[in-house]
Design an enzyme around this catalytic site. Sequence first.
Site, PDB file in Angstrom:
ATOM      1  N   GLU A 175       0.781  -1.114  -0.007  1.00 52.49           N
ATOM      2  CA  GLU A 175      -0.052  -0.095  -0.279  1.00 52.49           C
ATOM      3  C   GLU A 175       0.645   1.265  -0.092  1.00 52.49           C
ATOM      4  O   GLU A 175       0.699   2.196   0.696  1.00 52.49           O
ATOM      5  CB  GLU A 175      -1.044  -0.159   1.515  1.00 52.49           C
ATOM      6  CG  GLU A 175      -1.801  -0.987   0.976  1.00 52.49           C
ATOM      7  CD  GLU A 175      -3.069  -1.118   2.203  1.00 52.49           C
ATOM      8  OE1 GLU A 175      -2.608  -0.374   3.101  1.00 52.49           O
ATOM      9  OE2 GLU A 175      -4.152  -1.566   1.919  1.00 52.49           O
ATOM     10  N   GLU A 196      -5.904  -8.240  -0.377  1.00 56.86           N
ATOM     11  CA  GLU A 196      -6.389  -7.986   0.810  1.00 56.86           C
ATOM     12  C   GLU A 196      -7.987  -7.555   0.449  1.00 56.86           C
ATOM     13  O   GLU A 196      -8.164  -7.044  -0.407  1.00 56.86           O
ATOM     14  CB  GLU A 196      -5.649  -6.777   1.592  1.00 56.86           C
ATOM     15  CG  GLU A 196      -4.403  -7.110   2.175  1.00 56.86           C
ATOM     16  CD  GLU A 196      -3.928  -5.981   2.905  1.00 56.86           C
ATOM     17  OE1 GLU A 196      -4.732  -5.089   3.526  1.00 56.86           O
ATOM     18  OE2 GLU A 196      -2.846  -5.752   3.049  1.00 56.86           O
TER      19      GLU A 196
END
Length: 479
Positions: free
Chosen positions: A177, A377
């Site tokens: 991320e 995710e």
Amino acid sequence: MSAKMPKDFLWGGAIAAHQAEGAWNVAGRGMSTADVMTAGGNGIPRKITKGVIEGEYYPNHEAIDFYHRYKEDIQLFKELGLKCLRTSISWSRIYPTGTEEEPNEAGLQYYDDLFDELQANGIEPVITLSHFEMPYALYEEFGGFANKEVIPLFVKFAKTVFQRYRDKVTYWMTFNEINNQADGQEPLHVWTNSAMIIEDDSQKEALVFQAGVNELIASAAAVIEGKKINPEFQIGCMMAYVPVYPYSCAPADLMASVKANERRYFYSDVHVRGKIPTYVQKYWAKKGITIEITPEEQALLKAGTVDYIGFSYYMSGTISTLDEVAGTPTEDIPGAKIVSNPYISASDWGWPIDPVGLRYVLNTIYQRYDLPLFIVENGFGAYDQLTNEQQVHDDYRITYLKEHIEQMEKAVVEDGVPLLGYTPWGIIDIVSFGSGEMEKRYGMIYVDKDNTGKGTLNRLKKDSFAWYQQVIASNGETL
Ligand code: P53
């Protein structure tokens, strides 16, 4: 659905080293940036302390002790039917301060054993190099990633593990991320992405961009080195995709959503296209931000583009410019504010629940980049109740996952999006990144531990365990 999911689809689960392993100071491991984050709570921010301070509680120090219990946990993953496990390598197990000449053999051996155990149980490791942590010493010595001296240290770490696990790992990601730091430049994200604490607000935006650019250069250099070590490696980037919808069909709302999404696309645009997009150059010029990047570094960006896009998807956001709608103003898009979406509900932590958003993201990302995607995710953080019979009836989690998998399958089967796999987050309960809580649970496996660190650490199957088991066994047909 008559058409089916691909036969080799990687159904899996995801965790990260610092949220699961614990064992923070054993076998030569150096202190990591995750070791100085205290426990916060629902709506209470975590503190980042200068070193480890007596009397503070640091939930990542023990986490769920995956470091010692991985064999037992892998048996549960096998029973679940996982085809892959996404986790990360703790950089400070390999280079305790980041600057050593030689890696720490005990750290390397740990991941050898872990990957061997996974392979022996038919589970493929999917590995992130830096998942929200790096050696703490890189903050102390260099002030984090805005300093270009950290770039070769990351590349050295990447080369070491690429070489060592050349025949054990195929799917890699560089930075978890990486785009999170751009979102409002929250102190926690700036810390975990880049090991920086920025006190001078006027410098914040420029430093966060510089760190991001340095990470993109480091990532590209790692991709180039990885391909030399094993041309079969699949090396991806990892993005948090929180798509921002226009609140209304007012053209100004649509434009505000385009600008808000650019903030998130910037990083993947560079990872995939190998150059700094013009919209960012214009933005830097407008804000008087000077970013250091040499022609050699630009050539690296061009040569080290990624093979696939790994991403997390939890929620969507909504933006508006309309006076009559209340919301939180955004710093970077004057006149616009983040508002709530009246068509969707939210979790107990205020995270909007939007399954169709996943199909939207899969379609738009594929249209933008024409590369394979990997959902690394997705999941539902919730308070679970353990019954007297030692059961957890987490039907709310099953509902969340089922609705997202349905949309994912539509994207693959009906829309033709090439998708490598799906690894729901926190397949086993782990420490929450954002709040440091144990009781923000995502798992299908319950871990007996509470927010203060008490508990037996025993593992128990929740109702969602049996449910996901048959999802995988039917290759996504029985939901
Ligand atoms: P926790 C924000 C938005 C989307 C994903 O988060 C995010 C965040 C960070 O708060 O992070 C990812 O544990 C991250 C994981 C993290 C997971 O989402 O705050 O990659 O490390 O645990 C869930 O509920």
